[in-house]
Design an enzyme around this catalytic site. Structure first.
Site, mmCIF file in Angstrom:
data_model
loop_
_atom_site.group_PDB
_atom_site.id
_atom_site.type_symbol
_atom_site.label_atom_id
_atom_site.label_comp_id
_atom_site.label_asym_id
_atom_site.label_seq_id
_atom_site.Cartn_x
_atom_site.Cartn_y
_atom_site.Cartn_z
ATOM 1 N N GLY A 1 29.226 8.113 -42.734
ATOM 2 C CA GLY A 1 28.446 8.212 -41.516
ATOM 3 C C GLY A 1 27.188 9.030 -41.749
ATOM 4 N N PRO B 1 24.336 12.046 -41.511
ATOM 5 C CA PRO B 1 24.505 13.484 -41.704
ATOM 6 C C PRO B 1 24.822 14.186 -40.375
ATOM 7 C CG PRO B 1 22.479 12.725 -42.724
ATOM 8 C CD PRO B 1 23.021 11.576 -41.936
ATOM 9 N N GLY B 2 25.595 15.237 -40.454
ATOM 10 C CA GLY B 2 25.868 16.045 -39.271
ATOM 11 C C GLY B 2 26.856 15.435 -38.299
ATOM 12 N N GLY C 1 30.023 15.504 -38.814
ATOM 13 C CA GLY C 1 31.265 16.258 -38.908
ATOM 14 C C GLY C 1 32.174 15.850 -40.053
ATOM 15 N N LYS C 2 31.654 15.085 -41.011
ATOM 16 C CA LYS C 2 32.505 14.588 -42.093
ATOM 17 C C LYS C 2 33.047 15.730 -42.955
ATOM 18 C CE LYS C 2 29.220 12.078 -43.727
ATOM 19 N NZ LYS C 2 28.148 12.447 -42.797
ATOM 20 N N THR C 3 32.137 16.605 -43.357
ATOM 21 C CA THR C 3 32.565 17.689 -44.235
ATOM 22 C C THR C 3 33.420 18.694 -43.486
ATOM 23 O OG1 THR C 3 30.431 17.437 -45.274
ATOM 24 C CG2 THR C 3 31.741 19.326 -45.943
ATOM 25 N N SER D 1 18.135 -7.987 -40.907
ATOM 26 C CA SER D 1 18.687 -8.124 -39.564
ATOM 27 C C SER D 1 17.595 -8.244 -38.508
ATOM 28 C CB SER D 1 19.638 -6.980 -39.256
ATOM 29 O OG SER D 1 18.902 -5.823 -39.036
ATOM 30 N N LYS E 1 22.731 1.019 -33.183
ATOM 31 C CA LYS E 1 21.573 0.293 -32.651
ATOM 32 C C LYS E 1 21.603 0.255 -31.127
ATOM 33 C CE LYS E 1 20.651 -2.722 -36.581
ATOM 34 N NZ LYS E 1 20.858 -4.057 -37.143
HETATM 35 P P1 ADP Z 1 28.411 15.988 -42.296
HETATM 36 O O1 ADP Z 1 29.341 16.416 -43.375
HETATM 37 O O2 ADP Z 1 28.846 14.735 -41.613
HETATM 38 O O3 ADP Z 1 26.989 15.929 -42.707
HETATM 39 P P2 ADP Z 1 29.073 18.498 -41.147
HETATM 40 O O4 ADP Z 1 30.533 18.416 -41.249
HETATM 41 O O5 ADP Z 1 28.334 19.320 -42.117
HETATM 42 O O6 ADP Z 1 28.480 17.056 -41.140
HETATM 43 O O7 ADP Z 1 28.731 18.955 -39.669
HETATM 44 C C1 ADP Z 1 27.553 19.649 -39.323
HETATM 45 C C2 ADP Z 1 27.844 20.658 -38.242
HETATM 46 O O8 ADP Z 1 28.170 20.031 -37.021
HETATM 47 C C3 ADP Z 1 29.001 21.545 -38.563
HETATM 48 O O9 ADP Z 1 28.694 22.837 -38.197
HETATM 49 C C4 ADP Z 1 30.120 20.998 -37.704
HETATM 50 O O10 ADP Z 1 31.029 21.995 -37.366
HETATM 51 C C5 ADP Z 1 29.403 20.469 -36.502
HETATM 52 N N1 ADP Z 1 30.103 19.330 -35.902
HETATM 53 C C6 ADP Z 1 29.966 18.040 -36.253
HETATM 54 N N2 ADP Z 1 30.751 17.255 -35.485
HETATM 55 C C7 ADP Z 1 31.390 18.052 -34.621
HETATM 56 C C8 ADP Z 1 32.350 17.837 -33.574
HETATM 57 N N3 ADP Z 1 32.805 16.609 -33.276
HETATM 58 N N4 ADP Z 1 32.795 18.910 -32.898
HETATM 59 C C9 ADP Z 1 32.347 20.137 -33.214
HETATM 60 N N5 ADP Z 1 31.456 20.422 -34.165
HETATM 61 C C10 ADP Z 1 30.963 19.395 -34.876
#
Ligand code: ADP
Length: 765
Positions: A343, A345-346, A348-350, A668, A711
């Site tokens: 997905g 960035p940001g 919540g994957k990591t 697309s 989209k």
């Molecule tokens: P990714 O690995 O997808 O790039 P991160 O895991 O680094 O994203 O997430 C970035 C920030 O957003 C982190 O501080 C994370 O705790 C927060 N975050 C992302 N999704 C959520 C969620 N569903 N609920 C709470 N915090 C979230």
């Protein structure tokens, strides 16, 4: 009466049994007293006191008397008569109590015969002892024997008979037969010793050397220990590593390698460069966890709670994780399928990887693969290099201190290949359950078992993940958040965390709902919440400055209010001019939808006819892919509008697809291009509030595309009212948030004509 268990000792009436004084004290709990009566119980097997049961003893024992107590630490028990053991009681700690009854002997001995046989035995023993150093002493002892029992019991410590054979003598009721058996035992043993002696002398010299060597080593060890005890601060590296290697529990291969390196360390001067390298290696190997962890049962309810605590939403992802944990529980496994979170960035994957570790109560390790080009980054450098290091994976596991952490392999899509080997193939080995129990890092040079590690991968896109690697993983998509979800995430997680990070009290900063929504819509442009997190951090820092300034001026700490009107005072960034749809419609311009690395975006496909000779120019970002797509659309439009297409002969056609943020899926835009061209040729304008996405074939069918949820979210955000999507993508609508679906009219289509007719460009046939 004291009760003593004995093992592998010949106890018989008239014989003398040697007992260690310590053993006597330990077993009876008191000091030996001269003439004290003792019951000797014969143990069936040599087991520890804790395990004794009444069945551990043979049913016949010997009642005797302490006849001599020697200062050298032993005592002699003279055997009086045999006894039936009626009942054994064992107290905690191994103290014994027995009830016994006298067991009579039958005696048919002829005293003359007996005397003659004893004499023979004495002669044989003396003869045997002739060459011995202790010969003289033995002869003195032998002279005192007054019965065969006495002779056999005295020789018993040297006799190679089993416990059963010895007990059989005691159990024999007939004294005559008992004597005969003992006589036989003595002669046999003398013979065996003689044979052994002959065989031994040849090896003696070798043995002597080994004994000497062992003795010297023991001596050194002992002295070293004394030294260490005197100066614990100086315990030598070598010695410390010796102990650590012993205690680490490493596997056979690792142990051999460690011993080899330790030997080299011994030969190096402490200041040599080599020493440091060897030292680091041993330090790494001995501080790595070699312990195999047991798979523990995880309470699903508890795990769910942990996941919900850390992350808002992400229902599907959490469901899948709970399934994984359930399977691990059922199979008593530490790991399962390898999940790959994909997905923007940001999203919540990591961080959810971290939550998984918390839910499983395991250590968490993040290994960043972004920009890794060298195989050595994953598999380590061989130790022949100066500055060789273990790979990122083993380094992470080492730092975790356990053998079963949850390892998040971050950004597997950013692996690249170089002349220094293929990092992806090393990763393949890591993730393959068939191979990873003997993963060999080049630096370690010994196999390490990774089968207890739970691996999770993250990626922004699947396109760049090598196929074989992708096949090992189960893909879980992170869709990105709707503004509503972002709002909740900010309120529940981001803001409290940001506040805490700068030390703000809960009530000292208030952000109105409207203000937060504005931050989300106008100050961030992303699928995830990374930018939003930064904005929250900025807000909190600004508020902190205001509060501290007020305090310095001696005022009461103010409550900082952030409203829609004063956001710009707190956030330096300019609000983003969002792709809000335009108000005016012009023929030849159509709203398209793109899927970019930060989520969805709207874009306008613009077309224009100029004076010319039938050339087609395509400008914008997408290059070749777009050109092909454009040619396809041009051909299709020519066939749909033969009459209007005539103008193309004496005009040049210009197609422009603005860059925007780098769109990833050129083709697309096929249906959008077709519509824009049709609108241009027919002069029928298309309202910008209608958007579309879909590939197109030469026959005019609308083909499925990727990233539909993103989209549609972008379309809704930009103020689009109606969207045409490929009918084959209808299933994907399940992943589109309800609030988005509610506000859009979504029209699935099979053919380009359906779109053109709906927009009144083509009349219905
Ligand atoms: P990714 O690995 O997808 O790039 P991160 O895991 O680094 O994203 O997430 C970035 C920030 O957003 C982190 O501080 C994370 O705790 C927060 N975050 C992302 N999704 C959520 C969620 N569903 N609920 C709470 N915090 C979230």
């Amino acid at each position: 009466m004291a009760v003593l268990p004995v093992y592998n000792t010949l106890v018989v009436p008239e014989g003398n049994t040697f007992i260690q004084t310590d053993y006597y004290k330990k077993t009876t709990g008191r000091n030996p007293v001269p003439d004290e009566r003792i019951i000797l119980l014969v143990l069936k097997e040599n087991i520890h006191r804790d395990k004794w049961t009444p069945e551990s003893f043979y049913p016949i024992g010997l009642v005797g008397q302490i006849s001599e107590i020697h200062e050298e630490g032993y005592l002699l028990v003279h055997g009086n008569y045999r006894a039936n053991i009626e009942e054994v009681t064992i107290y905690p700690g191994g103290q014994l109590d027995v009830s016994i009854s006298h067991r009579p002997d039958t005696d048919e001995r002829d005293s003359e015969d007996e005397a003659r046989r004893l004499k023979e035995i004495k002669r044989a023993v003396v003869k045997f002892s002739e060459g011995f150093q202790w010969g003289q002493a033995i002869r003195g002892l032998v002279a005192r024997w007054s019965s065969i029992s006495e002779a056999a019991a005295a020789l018993s410590p040297w006799m190679m008979n089993t416990n059963e054979e010895r007990y059989a003598v005691l159990a024999e009721d007939s004294v005559l037969r008992r004597d005969t058996v003992m006589e036989q035992m003595i002669y046999e043993n003398l013979e065996m010793s003689r044979i052994k002696g002959e065989a031994q002398s040849a090896q003696e010299e070798d043995h002597q050397k080994i004994y000497r060597e062992t003795a010297i080593k023991k001596q050194i060890e002992y002295l070293q220990q004394e030294l260490d005890d005197m100066h614990p601060e100086n315990v030598s590296d070598v010695r410390r590593f010796e102990v650590k290697i012993q205690e680490s529990g490493m596997n056979e291969t690792a142990r051999k390698e460690a011993d080899k390196v330790l030997n080299r360390l011994k030969q190096e001067g402490k200041n040599s460069a080599e020493y440091g390298m060897l030292y680091d290696y041993l330090d790494f190997l001995t501080t790595l966890s070699w312990k195999k962890e047991e798979a523990s049962y995880i309470d699903l309810g508890q795990a769910e709670k942990v996941l919900d605590e850390d992350h808002f939403g992400l229902g599907k992802v959490k469901d899948r994780i709970i399934q994984q944990i359930a399977v691990m529980n059922l199979k008593h496994q530490q790991s399962g399928s390898i999940l790959c979170f994909v997905g923007a960035p940001g999203t919540g994957k990591t961080s959810i990887g971290q939550s998984i570790a918390r839910a499983l109560r395991r250590e968490y390790v993040r290994v960043s693969l972004g920009g890794v080009r060298d195989e050595a980054d994953i598999r380590g450098h061989r130790r022949t290099y100066i500055g060789a290091m273990p790979g990122r994976l083993m380094d992470g596991i080492h730092k975790s201190g356990v053998s079963n952490p949850v390892v998040v392999l971050d950004e597997v899509d950013k692996l690249s290949q170089s002349y220094n080997g293929d990092p992806a193939s090393a990763l393949l080995e890591v993730l393959d359950p068939e191979q990873n129990h003997t993963f060999t890092d080049h630096y370690m040079n010994v196999p390490y078992d990774l089968s207890g590690v739970l691996f999770i991968c993250t990626a922004n896109t699947l396109d760049t993940i090598p196929e074989p690697l992708l096949n090992r993983m189960e893909v879980i998509r992170f869709q990105g958040y709707t503004p509503r979800e972002k709002y909740e995430i900010a309120m529940r997680h981001l803001l409290p965390k940001a506040r805490e990070a700068v030390g703000l009290q809960e009530g000292s900063l208030e952000i109105s709902e409207e203000a937060l929504k504005t931050v989300i819509s106008d100050y961030t442009r992303e699928s995830g919440v990374r930018g939003l997190k930064k904005r929250m951090d900025t807000l909190c820092r600004k508020a902190a400055v205001e509060i501290v300034k007020a305090q310095a001026a001696g005022e009461e700490a103010p409550v900082v209010h952030v409203e829609k009107d004063n956001i710009r005072d707190y956030l330096e960034d300019h609000p983003i001019r969002h792709g809000r749809v335009k108000d005016t419609a012009r023929p030849g311009v159509v709203t398209g939808l793109a899927w970019t690395s930060v989520g969805g975006e709207i874009l306008y496909i613009e077309t224009l006819l100029t004076e010319g000779k039938g050339n087609v120019t395509v400008t914008g970002q997408l290059g070749d892919v777009m050109k092909e797509s454009a040619q396809l659309a041009v051909s299709l439009v020519k066939s749909l509008f033969p009459k209007e297409a005539a103008q193309l002969k004496d005009h040049d056609l210009h197609i422009h697809v603005p860059d925007g943020s780098t769109p990833k899926d050129g083709p697309s835009a096929g249906i959008t291009l077709t519509t824009a061209l049709s609108s241009l040729l027919t002069g029928v304008p298309v309202t910008p509030r209608v958007a579309m996405t879909g590939e197109i074939s030469l026959q005019g069918t609308v083909e499925p595309i990727g990233g539909l949820p993103e989209k549609l979210m972008a379309a809704e955000r930009a103020g689009v009212e109606k969207v045409f999507i490929p009918a084959d993508n209808e299933d994907d609508l399940r992943d589109v948030p309800a609030e988005v679906k509610d506000r859009l009219t979504i029209c699935p289509v099979h053919r380009a004509e359906e779109v053109l007719q709906a927009l009144n460009i083509l009349s219905e046939a």
